[in-house]
Scaffold this motif. Structure first.
Motif, PDB file in Angstrom:
ATOM      1  N   ALA A   1     -53.795 -90.540 -17.138  1.00 26.94           N
ATOM      2  CA  ALA A   1     -53.587 -91.237 -18.662  1.00 26.94           C
ATOM      3  C   ALA A   1     -54.042 -92.172 -19.186  1.00 26.94           C
TER       4      ALA A   1
ATOM      5  N   GLN B   1     -43.629 -86.214 -27.795  1.00 26.28           N
ATOM      6  CA  GLN B   1     -44.443 -85.583 -27.365  1.00 26.28           C
ATOM      7  C   GLN B   1     -44.850 -85.688 -26.008  1.00 26.28           C
ATOM      8  N   GLY B   2     -43.612 -85.641 -24.909  1.00 25.19           N
ATOM      9  CA  GLY B   2     -43.810 -84.806 -23.952  1.00 25.19           C
ATOM     10  C   GLY B   2     -44.507 -85.872 -22.987  1.00 25.19           C
ATOM     11  N   LEU B   3     -44.171 -87.415 -23.363  1.00 27.05           N
ATOM     12  CA  LEU B   3     -45.254 -88.178 -22.769  1.00 27.05           C
ATOM     13  C   LEU B   3     -44.353 -88.826 -21.926  1.00 27.05           C
ATOM     14  N   SER B   4     -44.599 -89.708 -21.217  1.00 23.70           N
ATOM     15  CA  SER B   4     -43.827 -90.498 -19.949  1.00 23.70           C
ATOM     16  C   SER B   4     -44.862 -92.298 -20.330  1.00 23.70           C
TER      17      SER B   4
ATOM     18  N   TYR C   1     -53.156 -85.482 -22.718  1.00 24.03           N
ATOM     19  CA  TYR C   1     -52.604 -86.800 -22.160  1.00 24.03           C
ATOM     20  C   TYR C   1     -51.036 -85.670 -21.695  1.00 24.03           C
ATOM     21  N   ARG C   2     -50.226 -86.617 -20.835  1.00 27.45           N
ATOM     22  CA  ARG C   2     -49.244 -86.445 -20.403  1.00 27.45           C
ATOM     23  C   ARG C   2     -47.716 -87.553 -20.473  1.00 27.45           C
ATOM     24  N   SER C   3     -49.129 -89.125 -19.943  1.00 27.94           N
ATOM     25  CA  SER C   3     -48.846 -90.043 -20.125  1.00 27.94           C
ATOM     26  C   SER C   3     -49.712 -90.853 -20.650  1.00 27.94           C
TER      27      SER C   3
ATOM     28  N   ARG D   1     -40.256 -89.231 -25.122  1.00 29.68           N
ATOM     29  CA  ARG D   1     -39.917 -87.794 -25.435  1.00 29.68           C
ATOM     30  C   ARG D   1     -40.664 -86.513 -26.615  1.00 29.68           C
TER      31      ARG D   1
ATOM     32  N   ALA E   1     -43.689 -92.243 -15.354  1.00 27.63           N
ATOM     33  CA  ALA E   1     -44.453 -91.007 -14.280  1.00 27.63           C
ATOM     34  C   ALA E   1     -44.699 -90.410 -13.722  1.00 27.63           C
TER      35      ALA E   1
ATOM     36  N   ALA F   1     -51.151 -86.666 -26.712  1.00 28.28           N
ATOM     37  CA  ALA F   1     -50.498 -85.571 -26.714  1.00 28.28           C
ATOM     38  C   ALA F   1     -51.614 -84.687 -26.302  1.00 28.28           C
TER      39      ALA F   1
END
Length: 306
Positions: free
Chosen positions: A6, A62-65, A37-39, A60, A101, A33
């Motif tokens: 992350a 950006q597709g992030l947690s 990165y996804r988190s 959401r 995550a 993003a």
């Protein structure tokens, strides 16, 4: 290894939410993003939206947690503890309700509440200088430990959030003896450790040695790199840690003094399966370099086997 990696808003210069030069949070999320990165960490309270629905929607998009949130404050004084308790509830509420995550199976998985003591001006002044930094009295240390235990219990019991303590340059838990003392005073069932390679190096410790020494307590890791030319100069001049960061003491991973192939071999041998968050503290007035640097740091870690 293909570990989950992350990033955090401090890589865009976001440490003080009142700093007038901070980039818009939407830019930080979009660039995180875009870099792969996804988190991401929550950053200082008040930077990302504090209302859970708005925060969740922004992530959401950006597709992030969220991998973690941080308490970065004076944990020693009794006078400040009411605000620490309120902050604990606010951060953990969002960590428990926003997109989270996911990690390897186990009880000490994200999201994490990263607990950092910071707020003593004298300690901040002598970051990285163990011979000069004043130490807490026995009573002050025990009060701080009691505060950490209480907020760790609230995080776990009321929100299902795992607390991890982060030794930090310029805080009252920084140097080798203080990390050992912390590990002895707080059971792993109460809180884990989040060791930070850059802060370890800045404070005179070899990151590989200390990750090995306290591996059984490691739930979460922060990765930074330290510029070997800037670092001795800022220590020589005795500047505080965040002034040093503004002067470029932290650099993209793989361009500084820390041996990441060595750390990769150590973590593979020990079977680490947890999260890593890359950070590069900087002056937000230099935010134009953030997307390049966070992209290069992630690419570097993957290239050496993370």
């Amino acid at each position: 290894m293909n570990l989950p990696i992350a990033n955090a808003p401090c890589s865009w210069g976001v440490d003080d939410p009142k700093n007038p030069y901070l980039p818009p949070y939407a830019k930080v999320l979009q660039e995180a993003a875009a870099a792969g990165y996804r988190s991401i960490e929550l950053g200082p309270w008040g930077y990302l939206p504090t209302e859970t629905a708005a925060l969740s929607a922004a992530l959401r998009r950006q597709g992030l947690s969220l991998v973690a949130g941080t308490i970065f404050d004076d944990l020693v004084s009794e006078e400040n503890f009411a605000s620490i308790l309120a902050l604990t509830h606010n951060i953990c509420r969002n960590l428990s309700q926003a997109p989270q995550a996911r990690g390897a199976a186990g009880e000490n998985t994200p999201p994490y509440l990263v607990i950092i003591d910071f707020g003593d001006p004298q300690r901040a002044r002598f970051a990285g200088q163990p011979a000069l930094a004043p130490r807490l009295s026995a009573a002050d240390w025990q009060r701080m430990i009691g505060h950490i235990k209480r907020i760790s219990d609230i995080a776990r019991r009321e929100y299902g959030v795992r607390a991890v303590v982060h030794p930090h340059a310029g805080g009252c838990i920084e140097f080798a003896d203080e990390i050992d003392r912390l590990a002895a005073d707080i059971p792993h069932r109460t809180a884990g450790l989040c060791l930070d390679t850059g802060h370890l190096y800045y404070s005179g410790m070899d990151p590989a040695t200390w990750l090995e020494k306290h591996f059984a307590r490691l739930d979460y890791l922060h990765f930074k790199d330290v510029d070997p030319q800037v670092y001795p100069e800022v220590l020589k001049r005795g500047v505080d840690f965040f002034t040093a960061c503004a002067e470029g003491v932290m650099c993209p991973l793989g361009t500084g003094a820390i041996d990441y192939p060595q750390l990769r071999a150590l973590l593979a041998r020990r079977g680490y399966r947890g999260w890593i968050t890359i950070e590069q503290e900087r002056d937000p007035r230099n935010v134009q370099g953030s997307l390049r640097d966070v992209t290069e740091s992630l690419g570097y870690l993957r290239s050496v086997g993370f």
